[in-house]
Design a protein around this motif. Sequence first.
Motif, PDB file in Angstrom:
ATOM      1  N   GLU A 210       0.831  -1.207   0.000  1.00  0.00           N
ATOM      2  CA  GLU A 210       0.000   0.000   0.000  1.00  0.00           C
ATOM      3  C   GLU A 210       0.866   1.257   0.000  1.00  0.00           C
ATOM      4  O   GLU A 210       0.555   2.234  -0.672  1.00  0.00           O
ATOM      5  CB  GLU A 210      -0.952  -0.015   1.192  1.00  0.00           C
ATOM      6  CG  GLU A 210      -1.980  -1.138   1.158  1.00  0.00           C
ATOM      7  CD  GLU A 210      -2.806  -1.145  -0.128  1.00  0.00           C
ATOM      8  OE1 GLU A 210      -3.177  -0.051  -0.598  1.00  0.00           O
ATOM      9  OE2 GLU A 210      -3.058  -2.230  -0.670  1.00  0.00           O
ATOM     10  N   ALA A 211       1.960   1.220   0.771  1.00  0.00           N
ATOM     11  CA  ALA A 211       2.885   2.354   0.773  1.00  0.00           C
ATOM     12  C   ALA A 211       3.515   2.530  -0.608  1.00  0.00           C
ATOM     13  O   ALA A 211       3.651   3.657  -1.106  1.00  0.00           O
ATOM     14  CB  ALA A 211       3.967   2.150   1.830  1.00  0.00           C
ATOM     15  N   TYR A 212       3.898   1.411  -1.240  1.00  0.00           N
ATOM     16  CA  TYR A 212       4.507   1.470  -2.574  1.00  0.00           C
ATOM     17  C   TYR A 212       3.544   2.108  -3.571  1.00  0.00           C
ATOM     18  O   TYR A 212       3.923   3.014  -4.328  1.00  0.00           O
ATOM     19  CB  TYR A 212       4.889   0.062  -3.038  1.00  0.00           C
ATOM     20  CG  TYR A 212       5.717   0.048  -4.301  1.00  0.00           C
ATOM     21  CD1 TYR A 212       7.102   0.041  -4.242  1.00  0.00           C
ATOM     22  CD2 TYR A 212       5.104   0.066  -5.558  1.00  0.00           C
ATOM     23  CE1 TYR A 212       7.865   0.053  -5.398  1.00  0.00           C
ATOM     24  CE2 TYR A 212       5.853   0.075  -6.718  1.00  0.00           C
ATOM     25  CZ  TYR A 212       7.236   0.073  -6.638  1.00  0.00           C
ATOM     26  OH  TYR A 212       7.983   0.096  -7.795  1.00  0.00           O
ATOM     27  N   ALA A 213       2.284   1.646  -3.575  1.00  0.00           N
ATOM     28  CA  ALA A 213       1.295   2.177  -4.510  1.00  0.00           C
ATOM     29  C   ALA A 213       1.028   3.650  -4.244  1.00  0.00           C
ATOM     30  O   ALA A 213       0.881   4.455  -5.173  1.00  0.00           O
ATOM     31  CB  ALA A 213      -0.003   1.381  -4.403  1.00  0.00           C
ATOM     32  N   ASP A 214       0.973   4.028  -2.975  1.00  0.00           N
ATOM     33  CA  ASP A 214       0.701   5.414  -2.616  1.00  0.00           C
ATOM     34  C   ASP A 214       1.809   6.342  -3.105  1.00  0.00           C
ATOM     35  O   ASP A 214       1.549   7.405  -3.677  1.00  0.00           O
ATOM     36  CB  ASP A 214       0.542   5.518  -1.104  1.00  0.00           C
ATOM     37  CG  ASP A 214       0.074   6.890  -0.661  1.00  0.00           C
ATOM     38  OD1 ASP A 214      -1.147   7.121  -0.669  1.00  0.00           O
ATOM     39  OD2 ASP A 214       0.942   7.726  -0.334  1.00  0.00           O
ATOM     40  N   ALA A 231      -6.623  11.950  -3.998  1.00  0.00           N
ATOM     41  CA  ALA A 231      -7.412  13.118  -3.597  1.00  0.00           C
ATOM     42  C   ALA A 231      -6.487  14.179  -3.009  1.00  0.00           C
ATOM     43  O   ALA A 231      -5.830  13.955  -1.995  1.00  0.00           O
ATOM     44  CB  ALA A 231      -8.460  12.717  -2.567  1.00  0.00           C
ATOM     45  N   ASN A 232      -6.438  15.337  -3.693  1.00  0.00           N
ATOM     46  CA  ASN A 232      -5.607  16.457  -3.229  1.00  0.00           C
ATOM     47  C   ASN A 232      -4.127  16.102  -3.127  1.00  0.00           C
ATOM     48  O   ASN A 232      -3.361  16.784  -2.457  1.00  0.00           O
ATOM     49  CB  ASN A 232      -6.099  16.963  -1.853  1.00  0.00           C
ATOM     50  CG  ASN A 232      -7.523  17.442  -1.918  1.00  0.00           C
ATOM     51  OD1 ASN A 232      -7.923  18.082  -2.884  1.00  0.00           O
ATOM     52  ND2 ASN A 232      -8.308  17.131  -0.905  1.00  0.00           N
ATOM     53  N   PHE A 233      -3.739  14.984  -3.784  1.00  0.00           N
ATOM     54  CA  PHE A 233      -2.344  14.540  -3.809  1.00  0.00           C
ATOM     55  C   PHE A 233      -1.773  14.389  -2.406  1.00  0.00           C
ATOM     56  O   PHE A 233      -0.613  14.620  -2.162  1.00  0.00           O
ATOM     57  CB  PHE A 233      -1.478  15.492  -4.641  1.00  0.00           C
ATOM     58  CG  PHE A 233      -2.118  15.861  -5.943  1.00  0.00           C
ATOM     59  CD1 PHE A 233      -2.538  14.883  -6.815  1.00  0.00           C
ATOM     60  CD2 PHE A 233      -2.348  17.178  -6.273  1.00  0.00           C
ATOM     61  CE1 PHE A 233      -3.154  15.211  -8.007  1.00  0.00           C
ATOM     62  CE2 PHE A 233      -2.973  17.505  -7.462  1.00  0.00           C
ATOM     63  CZ  PHE A 233      -3.376  16.526  -8.326  1.00  0.00           C
ATOM     64  N   LYS A 234      -2.621  14.054  -1.428  1.00  0.00           N
ATOM     65  CA  LYS A 234      -2.166  13.872  -0.056  1.00  0.00           C
ATOM     66  C   LYS A 234      -2.214  12.391   0.279  1.00  0.00           C
ATOM     67  O   LYS A 234      -3.231  11.736   0.106  1.00  0.00           O
ATOM     68  CB  LYS A 234      -3.044  14.665   0.911  1.00  0.00           C
ATOM     69  CG  LYS A 234      -2.570  14.605   2.368  1.00  0.00           C
ATOM     70  CD  LYS A 234      -3.471  15.417   3.271  1.00  0.00           C
ATOM     71  CE  LYS A 234      -3.255  16.891   3.035  1.00  0.00           C
ATOM     72  NZ  LYS A 234      -4.037  17.704   3.981  1.00  0.00           N
ATOM     73  N   SER A 235      -1.109  11.891   0.781  1.00  0.00           N
ATOM     74  CA  SER A 235      -1.015  10.469   1.076  1.00  0.00           C
ATOM     75  C   SER A 235      -1.858  10.078   2.280  1.00  0.00           C
ATOM     76  O   SER A 235      -1.649  10.570   3.372  1.00  0.00           O
ATOM     77  CB  SER A 235       0.448  10.099   1.328  1.00  0.00           C
ATOM     78  OG  SER A 235       0.536   8.840   1.914  1.00  0.00           O
TER      79      SER A 235
END
Length: 249
Positions: A210-214, A231-235
């Motif tokens: 999930e971290a990799y995809a994010d 959304a809003n380019f916020k992780s």
Amino acid sequence: MCSLEKSGNIFILTSTGDDEHRLNPMLIESIRNALKQVRTNAKPGSVLVTTAQGKFFSNGFDFKYAAAAGSATGSYDRLSGISDSFKFVVADLLSLPMPTVAVVSGHAVAAGFLLALSHDYVLMRKYKGVLYMSELNIGLNVPDYFMAFLKSKIPSSRVRRDVLLQSMKVTAEKAVEMGIIDFAYDTVEETKEDAMKLAVKLGSNKWNGEAYADIRMNSFPEICEFLRLVANFKSEFVVDIKSALLSKL
């Protein structure tokens, strides 16, 4: 259609048959179903390798399928439907929770070019294959998400000019030189062998998927905005970590 195999932690997605692997509703559905299986069974250390049998990685959208509608309106609707559906394939790959490697052993044209670039790494054999955006030569517009994608993946405006405004047929060695792909090889066998070696190396890190995809999605905000992936380019992952840390204070 597609086959999906597994070797250790490596998923191998293959477009099967000796045709051009043109993207139509059937092939797109087959790819998406395979990617859904990959996502469901993903775990730290998983990697996807995508390849194709025959002379083509993919020759783009299936215009024969579109023309078979029998009218200009029907053909346009079918082609628009293919484009809308393919958008989800790109989204699936950009959001897949693992590293991805494309093995381009033949021509990758238009949407097929994008399919290859939707992977984190692209390996290609030197002979009997080119990367080619054919739209200008056949008088078609380039969809907006294609443009956003190419701007994200090919940051050099000069390279994009040559690819889009010259419809350059880019060989593997030239593609490495232009920064479009990662590696070029003399044979299909070498290409596949090194792709598997790379996959094993990447998988050995056992990264959190999930971290990799994010991180991947936030690396390409323009295309991910089109695809509504970020959304809003916020992780969200970072937000969750921050909340966890604050709760301990």
